[in-house]
Design an enzyme around this catalytic site. Structure first.
Site, PDB file in Angstrom:
ATOM      1  N   ASP A  60       0.854  -1.188   0.000  1.00  0.00           N
ATOM      2  CA  ASP A  60       0.000   0.000   0.000  1.00  0.00           C
ATOM      3  C   ASP A  60       0.889   1.236   0.000  1.00  0.00           C
ATOM      4  OD1 ASP A  60      -2.286   1.838   0.831  1.00  0.00           O
ATOM      5  OD2 ASP A  60      -3.250  -0.099   1.137  1.00  0.00           O
ATOM      6  N   HIS A  70      -3.644   6.399   3.150  1.00  0.00           N
ATOM      7  CA  HIS A  70      -4.319   5.135   2.871  1.00  0.00           C
ATOM      8  C   HIS A  70      -3.684   3.966   3.615  1.00  0.00           C
ATOM      9  CE1 HIS A  70      -5.862   1.704   0.471  1.00  0.00           C
ATOM     10  NE2 HIS A  70      -6.931   2.463   0.354  1.00  0.00           N
ATOM     11  N   SER A 113     -11.342  -1.005  -0.216  1.00  0.00           N
ATOM     12  CA  SER A 113     -10.049  -1.123   0.472  1.00  0.00           C
ATOM     13  C   SER A 113     -10.260  -1.446   1.942  1.00  0.00           C
ATOM     14  CB  SER A 113      -9.271   0.195   0.374  1.00  0.00           C
ATOM     15  OG  SER A 113      -8.586   0.320  -0.832  1.00  0.00           O
TER      16      SER A 113
END
Length: 388
Positions: A155, A187, A329
């Site tokens: 990520d 994120h 996600s």
């Protein structure tokens, strides 16, 4: 760790077969976010010693009029990866066709771009974690908190100094920058918090598997308040590292177009009994890599995907903060956490059995299907796990 002996034998044989890689070698690298253009191709050749690879690179560059931009050995599938750049006027389809016919080149493809899959919200943080209630995580945590399970978070960068993640991560690896870049990005930090935020610090939130071991494999980059971006090269290097280091779970909260090289790496992970979890996508259709056979997809609208919380979930944010996140996600992170709970109790379960346990543990909650973390544990340990 699972598969440790086999991995050690593989790496020993690899060192004998390819002595140039038994020790550290200098390879050409460039920041991944500087090579995600339409003129770059990513190709592989059989793994060889450094001198042979240098000669191969020079011959390919001369034969096809391309420039070597970056390279890296993908030892997990016994190939060397070259990133090359064609000139702006090149007919890319024709160039790829000629390269595919070349005996020195094993595979060639376009450089693909990927996005971390998240719908961003500006809502204020809620004082409770409704997501943990939705998946019955508190009941599951009476039996397992994920101890000993190693999760690779492929990520954007995780803020390892966040109070809810401090001490929860092994040293990070950066496959975007050249060398180790110390950054903290939205994120990756949110995904890490959902999976394994600290349960014992009386601060902030609790992760689904709060004692699982996380490693940040930074393959995506992210400007503040922007969606994360990744590409074939950075993701290939991160997946290669995850395979070579025998992780139990690989979390891919991202998606993009089908990518042959990444699919080969993912299939190699599945063959090694490494569980790969991926986000379904945001358009109702499974995106890559969630579409790959054997990958556990999360957050999609069909029975092929595992339903998990994906809207208005509170999680960790860089610089000691918290924020509200949504998207498939987020669902993938919940599923990776649940798998860590189960693998802590049953470390040798094959991926097929794990997937069956997940699908068999979907329950109706407020009229909608939702994974039940405690039911997942109960499915494999009926005599010792009660969800009442």
């Amino acid at each position: 760790m699972r598969r440790l002996a086999l991995s050690a034998i593989f790496l020993f044989i690899l060192g004998l077969t390819y002595p140039a890689f038994a020790q550290s070698q200098p390879f050409l690298l460039k920041p991944a976010n500087a090579i995600a253009t339409k003129t770059h191709l990513i190709l592989t050749v059989p793994l060889a010693n450094k001198t042979k690879l240098d000669q191969t690179a020079s011959e390919i560059a001369a034969r096809f009029g391309v420039t070597l931009t970056a390279e890296w050995p993908l030892k997990s599938i016994a190939v060397h990866c070259f990133v090359v750049e064609a000139n702006q006027q090149a007919d890319m389809d024709s160039l790829i066709a000629r390269m595919q016919a070349d005996k020195q080149i094993r595979t060639v493809q376009r450089m693909q771009d990927f996005k971390t899959l998240e719908s961003r919200y500006s809502d204020p943080l809620f004082p409770i974690q409704t997501a943990l209630t939705q998946i019955n995580a508190v009941a599951a945590q009476r039996y397992s908190t994920g101890s000993g399970v190693r999760v690779a978070v492929v990520d954007s960068a995780i803020d390892a100094s966040h109070p809810d993640l401090l001490g929860r991560l092994t040293p990070a690896k950066d496959f975007v920058g050249v060398g180790q870049t110390i950054v903290a990005e939205d994120h990756g930090t949110a995904i890490a918090g959902i999976i394994a935020a600290d349960v014992a610090n009386a601060t902030g939130i609790v992760g689904v598997a709060p004692t699982a071991e996380l490693t940040s494999l930074r393959a995506c980059w992210q400007a503040p308040n922007e969606q994360g971006e990744c590409n074939s090269f950075s993701l290939a290097r991160a997946l290669n590292f995850a395979l070579l280091n025998d992780f139990d779970v690989i979390n891919l909260s991202l998606g993009g177009p089908p990518d042959p090289l990444l699919e080969e790496l993912i299939q190699s992970a599945i063959e090694k009994n490494i569980v790969v979890v991926a986000a379904w996508g945001e358009d109702g259709v499974a995106t890559f890599p969630a579409s790959v056979s054997g990958v556990i997809a999360a957050g999609g609208p069909t029975k092929a995907s595992i339903p998990a919380p994906s809207v208005d979930v509170i999680s960790t944010a860089p610089h000691n903060d918290y924020r509200y996140v949504s998207g498939s996600s987020v669902a993938a992170a919940h599923v990776s956490g649940i798998l860590a709970l189960l693998l802590a109790l049953h470390p040798d379960l094959p991926t097929e059995t794990l997937a069956h346990a997940l699908h068999a543990s979907v329950r109706q909650r407020n009229g909608d299907p939702m994974i039940d973390a405690c039911a997942v544990l109960h499915s494999e340990a009926k005599d010792t796990v009660s969800c009442k």
